[in-house]
Design a protein around this motif. Structure first.
Motif, PDB file in Angstrom:
ATOM      1  N   ASN A 238       0.550  -1.279  -0.034  1.00 41.71           N
ATOM      2  CA  ASN A 238       0.014   0.082  -0.082  1.00 41.71           C
ATOM      3  C   ASN A 238       0.810   1.155  -0.038  1.00 41.71           C
ATOM      4  O   ASN A 238       1.641   1.542   0.880  1.00 41.71           O
ATOM      5  N   LEU A 239       0.832   1.991  -1.205  1.00 40.51           N
ATOM      6  CA  LEU A 239       1.707   3.243  -1.202  1.00 40.51           C
ATOM      7  C   LEU A 239       0.625   4.386  -0.872  1.00 40.51           C
ATOM      8  O   LEU A 239      -0.247   4.826  -1.601  1.00 40.51           O
ATOM      9  N   ASN A 240       0.995   5.139  -0.001  1.00 47.00           N
ATOM     10  CA  ASN A 240       0.428   6.271   0.537  1.00 47.00           C
ATOM     11  C   ASN A 240       1.124   7.531   0.223  1.00 47.00           C
ATOM     12  O   ASN A 240       2.244   7.444  -0.281  1.00 47.00           O
ATOM     13  N   VAL A 241       0.781   8.675   0.580  1.00 44.32           N
ATOM     14  CA  VAL A 241       1.552   9.976  -0.005  1.00 44.32           C
ATOM     15  C   VAL A 241       2.803   9.845   0.711  1.00 44.32           C
ATOM     16  O   VAL A 241       3.132   9.691   2.038  1.00 44.32           O
ATOM     17  N   ASP A 242       3.792  10.342   0.064  1.00 44.43           N
ATOM     18  CA  ASP A 242       5.121  10.297   0.247  1.00 44.43           C
ATOM     19  C   ASP A 242       5.907   8.873   0.329  1.00 44.43           C
ATOM     20  O   ASP A 242       7.041   8.688   0.670  1.00 44.43           O
ATOM     21  N   SER A 243       5.191   7.838  -0.160  1.00 39.01           N
ATOM     22  CA  SER A 243       5.388   6.552  -0.527  1.00 39.01           C
ATOM     23  C   SER A 243       6.392   6.584  -2.091  1.00 39.01           C
ATOM     24  O   SER A 243       5.675   7.085  -2.700  1.00 39.01           O
ATOM     25  N   TYR A 244       7.064   5.354  -2.126  1.00 39.58           N
ATOM     26  CA  TYR A 244       7.525   5.485  -3.604  1.00 39.58           C
ATOM     27  C   TYR A 244       7.821   3.990  -3.782  1.00 39.58           C
ATOM     28  O   TYR A 244       7.995   3.053  -2.806  1.00 39.58           O
ATOM     29  N   ALA A 245       7.978   3.745  -5.096  1.00 35.81           N
ATOM     30  CA  ALA A 245       8.423   2.159  -5.508  1.00 35.81           C
ATOM     31  C   ALA A 245       9.324   2.368  -6.531  1.00 35.81           C
ATOM     32  O   ALA A 245       9.159   3.138  -7.592  1.00 35.81           O
ATOM     33  N   TYR A 246      10.412   1.677  -6.580  1.00 33.45           N
ATOM     34  CA  TYR A 246      11.418   1.526  -7.768  1.00 33.45           C
ATOM     35  C   TYR A 246      11.037   0.086  -8.412  1.00 33.45           C
ATOM     36  O   TYR A 246      11.120  -0.775  -7.608  1.00 33.45           O
ATOM     37  N   LEU A 247      11.003   0.009  -9.623  1.00 36.55           N
ATOM     38  CA  LEU A 247      10.437  -1.095 -10.237  1.00 36.55           C
ATOM     39  C   LEU A 247      11.612  -1.569 -11.344  1.00 36.55           C
ATOM     40  O   LEU A 247      11.705  -0.999 -12.344  1.00 36.55           O
ATOM     41  N   PRO A 248      12.554  -2.497 -11.421  1.00 38.80           N
ATOM     42  CA  PRO A 248      13.435  -2.800 -12.226  1.00 38.80           C
ATOM     43  C   PRO A 248      12.823  -3.138 -13.731  1.00 38.80           C
ATOM     44  O   PRO A 248      11.543  -3.427 -13.736  1.00 38.80           O
ATOM     45  N   PRO A 249      13.522  -2.922 -14.475  1.00 41.00           N
ATOM     46  CA  PRO A 249      13.201  -3.340 -15.945  1.00 41.00           C
ATOM     47  C   PRO A 249      12.619  -4.848 -16.296  1.00 41.00           C
ATOM     48  O   PRO A 249      13.239  -5.717 -15.596  1.00 41.00           O
ATOM     49  N   ASN A 250      11.579  -4.792 -16.724  1.00 40.73           N
ATOM     50  CA  ASN A 250      10.732  -6.133 -17.071  1.00 40.73           C
ATOM     51  C   ASN A 250      10.153  -6.835 -16.079  1.00 40.73           C
ATOM     52  O   ASN A 250       9.716  -7.963 -15.903  1.00 40.73           O
ATOM     53  N   MET A 251       9.963  -6.220 -14.809  1.00 42.85           N
ATOM     54  CA  MET A 251       9.382  -6.860 -13.591  1.00 42.85           C
ATOM     55  C   MET A 251       7.827  -6.421 -13.919  1.00 42.85           C
ATOM     56  O   MET A 251       7.359  -5.588 -13.705  1.00 42.85           O
ATOM     57  N   GLU A 252       7.135  -7.757 -13.539  1.00 40.20           N
ATOM     58  CA  GLU A 252       5.616  -7.661 -13.702  1.00 40.20           C
ATOM     59  C   GLU A 252       5.043  -7.063 -12.353  1.00 40.20           C
ATOM     60  O   GLU A 252       5.713  -7.106 -11.210  1.00 40.20           O
ATOM     61  N   HIS A 253       4.125  -6.060 -12.575  1.00 42.62           N
ATOM     62  CA  HIS A 253       3.780  -5.578 -11.467  1.00 42.62           C
ATOM     63  C   HIS A 253       2.293  -4.569 -12.025  1.00 42.62           C
ATOM     64  O   HIS A 253       2.126  -4.457 -13.151  1.00 42.62           O
ATOM     65  N   LEU A 254       1.652  -4.434 -11.039  1.00 46.51           N
ATOM     66  CA  LEU A 254       0.259  -3.747 -11.257  1.00 46.51           C
ATOM     67  C   LEU A 254      -0.205  -2.763 -10.336  1.00 46.51           C
ATOM     68  O   LEU A 254      -0.108  -2.779  -8.975  1.00 46.51           O
ATOM     69  N   MET A 255      -0.485  -1.545 -10.574  1.00 49.98           N
ATOM     70  CA  MET A 255      -1.033  -0.708  -9.421  1.00 49.98           C
ATOM     71  C   MET A 255      -2.547  -0.461  -9.922  1.00 49.98           C
ATOM     72  O   MET A 255      -3.197  -0.216 -10.959  1.00 49.98           O
ATOM     73  N   LYS A 256      -3.068  -0.392  -8.547  1.00 51.98           N
ATOM     74  CA  LYS A 256      -4.772  -0.284  -8.620  1.00 51.98           C
ATOM     75  C   LYS A 256      -5.061   0.895  -7.501  1.00 51.98           C
ATOM     76  O   LYS A 256      -4.248   1.087  -6.674  1.00 51.98           O
ATOM     77  N   CYS A 257      -6.130   1.336  -7.944  1.00 58.88           N
ATOM     78  CA  CYS A 257      -6.488   2.676  -7.172  1.00 58.88           C
ATOM     79  C   CYS A 257      -8.258   2.622  -7.018  1.00 58.88           C
ATOM     80  O   CYS A 257      -8.847   2.306  -7.806  1.00 58.88           O
ATOM     81  N   ASP A 258      -8.678   2.403  -5.498  1.00 57.92           N
ATOM     82  CA  ASP A 258      -9.874   2.450  -5.449  1.00 57.92           C
ATOM     83  C   ASP A 258     -10.688   3.509  -5.590  1.00 57.92           C
ATOM     84  O   ASP A 258     -11.928   3.605  -5.691  1.00 57.92           O
ATOM     85  N   GLU A 259     -10.083   4.731  -4.993  1.00 55.78           N
ATOM     86  CA  GLU A 259     -10.744   5.941  -5.171  1.00 55.78           C
ATOM     87  C   GLU A 259     -10.085   6.852  -6.097  1.00 55.78           C
ATOM     88  O   GLU A 259     -10.409   7.024  -7.271  1.00 55.78           O
ATOM     89  N   SER A 260      -9.039   7.728  -5.570  1.00 51.97           N
ATOM     90  CA  SER A 260      -8.380   8.569  -6.508  1.00 51.97           C
ATOM     91  C   SER A 260      -6.886   8.776  -6.074  1.00 51.97           C
ATOM     92  O   SER A 260      -6.726   8.675  -4.750  1.00 51.97           O
ATOM     93  N   ALA A 261      -5.929   8.973  -6.947  1.00 49.49           N
ATOM     94  CA  ALA A 261      -4.620   9.260  -6.402  1.00 49.49           C
ATOM     95  C   ALA A 261      -3.895  10.074  -7.583  1.00 49.49           C
ATOM     96  O   ALA A 261      -4.295   9.820  -8.670  1.00 49.49           O
ATOM     97  N   THR A 262      -2.802  10.546  -7.166  1.00 50.28           N
ATOM     98  CA  THR A 262      -2.159  11.389  -8.224  1.00 50.28           C
ATOM     99  C   THR A 262      -0.720  10.617  -7.722  1.00 50.28           C
ATOM    100  O   THR A 262      -0.089  10.913  -6.883  1.00 50.28           O
ATOM    101  N   ILE A 263       0.059  10.443  -8.893  1.00 47.18           N
ATOM    102  CA  ILE A 263       1.279   9.715  -8.524  1.00 47.18           C
ATOM    103  C   ILE A 263       2.258  10.436  -9.926  1.00 47.18           C
ATOM    104  O   ILE A 263       1.905  10.930 -10.763  1.00 47.18           O
ATOM    105  N   VAL A 264       3.499  10.696  -9.517  1.00 51.03           N
ATOM    106  CA  VAL A 264       4.333  11.014 -10.265  1.00 51.03           C
ATOM    107  C   VAL A 264       5.467   9.978 -10.715  1.00 51.03           C
ATOM    108  O   VAL A 264       5.662   9.157  -9.800  1.00 51.03           O
ATOM    109  N   LEU A 265       5.731   9.747 -11.883  1.00 50.00           N
ATOM    110  CA  LEU A 265       6.483   8.708 -12.632  1.00 50.00           C
ATOM    111  C   LEU A 265       7.780   9.048 -13.294  1.00 50.00           C
ATOM    112  O   LEU A 265       7.587   9.926 -14.051  1.00 50.00           O
ATOM    113  N   PHE A 266       8.962   8.252 -13.100  1.00 49.78           N
ATOM    114  CA  PHE A 266      10.124   8.608 -13.952  1.00 49.78           C
ATOM    115  C   PHE A 266      10.321   7.166 -14.679  1.00 49.78           C
ATOM    116  O   PHE A 266      10.142   6.105 -14.076  1.00 49.78           O
TER     117      PHE A 266
END
Length: 297
Positions: free
Chosen positions: A143-171
């Motif tokens: 569970n990623l809340n405000v001020d949380s982050y995740a680094y995902l290596p290349p070709n790693m399977e993953h999925l992000m879901k949101c039940d309500e609303s969220a704003t994220i910045v991605l690089f």
């Protein structure tokens, strides 16, 4: 003439931010929500003081600038549209290779029942939450809340879901493999990281990713108290992508001086002179992408 050209953008910025107009004035559209401070962390990223909704009486106005070696992309000119292959998510691409960057930076606004898509093959991804919360499935569920982050290596399977609303910045960037070591999944919260030494400087610095060789970029969090500034006007080979999370100040890029506030995004090309000073009553915090650990050749 040169002094006037430097001062005019600053004066206009301060005029719009601080001015209190009558109902007949050009800023009559300003509602209390345009000026009120919020106690929610990073709320000014999604509801900046100079809110796009507060500029309806200034058609054509923008603080955004594009130059050969830098760009300032401000909220009133950020364009959101459905993100390819994402579900119930709109995004604004802020920095891309089209301007000379070797990475992509974008904001994603996830709505109820939204889901992410995977990046392209061999592309690594960094996610930082600025509003709301998302559930990240990557081997386990995080569970990623405000001020949380995740680094995902290349070709790693993953999925992000949101039940309500969220704003994220991605690089995202195409991973530059060197040797046999590979980066690993990293999950964290900004304030769990220790402050690092900054010789000759007075700002506070955290690095969210390991500094070891497998990682070809890092994400820095820099904090400035009002009146604090960079002692060194930096010029270096690294590229930057910056999101101002809190506060306001003046950023020098090349020979230009820009008033900036929370919600603004900056791209810095290699070797562009750069300097910052924090203004106002509250701290400045910004998030900074920086390529590392790779020979420029």
């Amino acid at each position: 003439m040169q002094l006037r050209s430097l001062l005019l953008p600053l004066l206009l910025f301060l005029f719009v931010i601080k001015g209190k107009m009558t109902e007949q004035g050009m800023c009559s559209v300003f509602a209390p929500s345009c000026e009120a401070d919020s106690e929610t962390l990073y709320s000014k990223v999604t509801n900046p003081s100079l809110n796009p909704s507060c500029l309806q009486d200034l058609p054509g106005f923008t603080r955004s600038v594009f130059e050969r070696d830098h760009a300032l992309v401000t909220p009133e000119s950020q364009v959101f549209s459905p993100l390819p292959d994402w579900i119930n998510t709109s995004g604004a691409y802020l920095i891309t290779p089209a301007i000379g960057a070797h990475f992509v930076m974008y904001l994603a606004k996830m709505q109820a029942d939204s889901k992410s898509a995977l990046p392209l093959k061999d592309v690594e991804r960094f996610v930082f939450v600025v509003q709301g919360s998302v559930a990240l499935e990557a081997g386990a569920v995080y569970n990623l809340n405000v001020d949380s982050y995740a680094y995902l290596p290349p070709n790693m399977e993953h999925l992000m879901k949101c039940d309500e609303s969220a704003t994220i910045v991605l690089f995202e960037r195409r991973y530059a493999q060197v040797g046999t070591d590979v980066p690993e999944l990293k999950i964290g919260i900004t304030d769990e990281h220790p402050l690092l030494e900054t010789p000759g400087e007075i700002f506070e610095l955290r690095k969210l990713l390991p500094t070891s060789g497998p990682y070809d970029f890092n994400i820095h969090i820099l904090d400035f108290k009002p009146g604090e500034y960079l002692n060194v006007k930096e010029v270096h080979y690294n590229q930057h992508g910056l999101l101002l999370l809190e506060g306001q100040g003046i950023y020098r890029l090349g020979d230009k001086w820009y008033p900036v506030q929370a919600g603004d995004v900056i791209w810095m090309a290699p070797f562009v002179p750069q300097w910052y000073c924090a203004l106002g009553k509250n701290r400045t915090r910004y998030l900074l992408y920086k390529d590392v650990n790779r020979n420029p050749l």
